[in-house]
Structure formats: C-alpha cells, structure tokens
Design a protein around this motif. Sequence first.
Motif, PDB file in Angstrom:
ATOM      1  N   HIS A 172       0.824  -1.208   0.000  1.00  0.00           N
ATOM      2  CA  HIS A 172       0.000   0.000   0.000  1.00  0.00           C
ATOM      3  C   HIS A 172       0.858   1.258   0.000  1.00  0.00           C
ATOM      4  O   HIS A 172       0.531   2.243  -0.665  1.00  0.00           O
ATOM      5  N   THR A 178      -1.971   4.121   7.460  1.00  0.00           N
ATOM      6  CA  THR A 178      -2.593   3.570   8.662  1.00  0.00           C
ATOM      7  C   THR A 178      -3.242   2.235   8.317  1.00  0.00           C
ATOM      8  O   THR A 178      -3.479   1.930   7.143  1.00  0.00           O
ATOM      9  N   GLU A 179      -3.558   1.467   9.346  1.00  0.00           N
ATOM     10  CA  GLU A 179      -4.212   0.172   9.143  1.00  0.00           C
ATOM     11  C   GLU A 179      -5.477   0.126   9.982  1.00  0.00           C
ATOM     12  O   GLU A 179      -5.409   0.135  11.214  1.00  0.00           O
ATOM     13  N   SER A 180      -6.623   0.095   9.305  1.00  0.00           N
ATOM     14  CA  SER A 180      -7.907   0.101  10.016  1.00  0.00           C
ATOM     15  C   SER A 180      -8.068  -1.143  10.891  1.00  0.00           C
ATOM     16  O   SER A 180      -8.642  -1.065  11.980  1.00  0.00           O
ATOM     17  N   ALA A 181      -7.530  -2.280  10.452  1.00  0.00           N
ATOM     18  CA  ALA A 181      -7.644  -3.511  11.234  1.00  0.00           C
ATOM     19  C   ALA A 181      -6.810  -3.464  12.515  1.00  0.00           C
ATOM     20  O   ALA A 181      -6.974  -4.305  13.398  1.00  0.00           O
ATOM     21  N   GLY A 215      -6.799  -0.689  14.434  1.00  0.00           N
ATOM     22  CA  GLY A 215      -7.326   0.476  15.131  1.00  0.00           C
ATOM     23  C   GLY A 215      -6.857   1.806  14.568  1.00  0.00           C
ATOM     24  O   GLY A 215      -6.782   2.791  15.295  1.00  0.00           O
ATOM     25  N   GLY A 216      -6.543   1.835  13.279  1.00  0.00           N
ATOM     26  CA  GLY A 216      -6.096   3.082  12.667  1.00  0.00           C
ATOM     27  C   GLY A 216      -4.655   3.446  12.986  1.00  0.00           C
ATOM     28  O   GLY A 216      -4.223   4.572  12.743  1.00  0.00           O
ATOM     29  N   GLN A 217      -3.895   2.495  13.504  1.00  0.00           N
ATOM     30  CA  GLN A 217      -2.485   2.733  13.856  1.00  0.00           C
ATOM     31  C   GLN A 217      -1.678   3.098  12.615  1.00  0.00           C
ATOM     32  O   GLN A 217      -1.885   2.545  11.536  1.00  0.00           O
ATOM     33  N   GLU A 218      -0.749   4.044  12.780  1.00  0.00           N
ATOM     34  CA  GLU A 218       0.196   4.356  11.701  1.00  0.00           C
ATOM     35  C   GLU A 218       1.182   3.197  11.599  1.00  0.00           C
ATOM     36  O   GLU A 218       1.822   2.831  12.586  1.00  0.00           O
TER      37      GLU A 218
END
Length: 109
Positions: free
Chosen positions: A30, A78-81, A83-86
């Motif tokens: 990504h 970020t990764e939604s899976a 928790g939106g963590q960078e």
Amino acid sequence: MSADGGGHLKMYILIRESVPTGFAVLAAAHASLAAYLKFRDAPEVAEWLSGPFYKAVCKVTDEEFEKAKAFEDHVVLTESALGGQEVAIAFKPRREWPKAFRFYRLYRS
C-alpha cells in the motif's frame, strides 16, 4: 552524500517493527502505491519508473518512525484492522537521503 552510497533514485518504505508480518507486507504494498499516487507528477518519479526501480523496505522502532515523519516528501499509512495505527511511511524517490536512513534496518522476517 547519499545514505546508501549509490547514485540511483530509491524509494524508502519504513514499517514499524511492532506491526505483525502479514500486515507489514500489506503496508509495504500500500505504501509503494500511495507514494506513487501522491508524487506521480514529480520528475523524480518519472525517472525512477524508467528504471532501475529501487526500493528499500526497512523495519524501524516507534522512535525512528516518529523522527522520520520530520523528513519531507512522504506519505503515512494507517491500518484500520489495527485500530487506525500508523504502520508505514513511504518517501518520494530521491538520490540523496538524510543520514538517518543509513541506519535503518532492512526488513527481514
């Protein structure tokens, strides 16, 4: 002086070391696409795409990740899976890199 000692254009992708391997692989894919889309009109990107197509994917600590955000021409993923963590930062291809990039560890499983 370039961080890697070479004169080629290179894209750096930094992945937080705390990101699980499966998510890290997705984040790297990504990140490469996100950087291309963000910087596709830059002359460096056109030259980079014409080859050689160098990329370095590195695993960084949380501290290195935060410090890297101070360097210009990047996109943060970020990764939604998670928790939106960078999870990743991708940088526009360039020849010359700040000294810190010399010390990032290449990503290896």
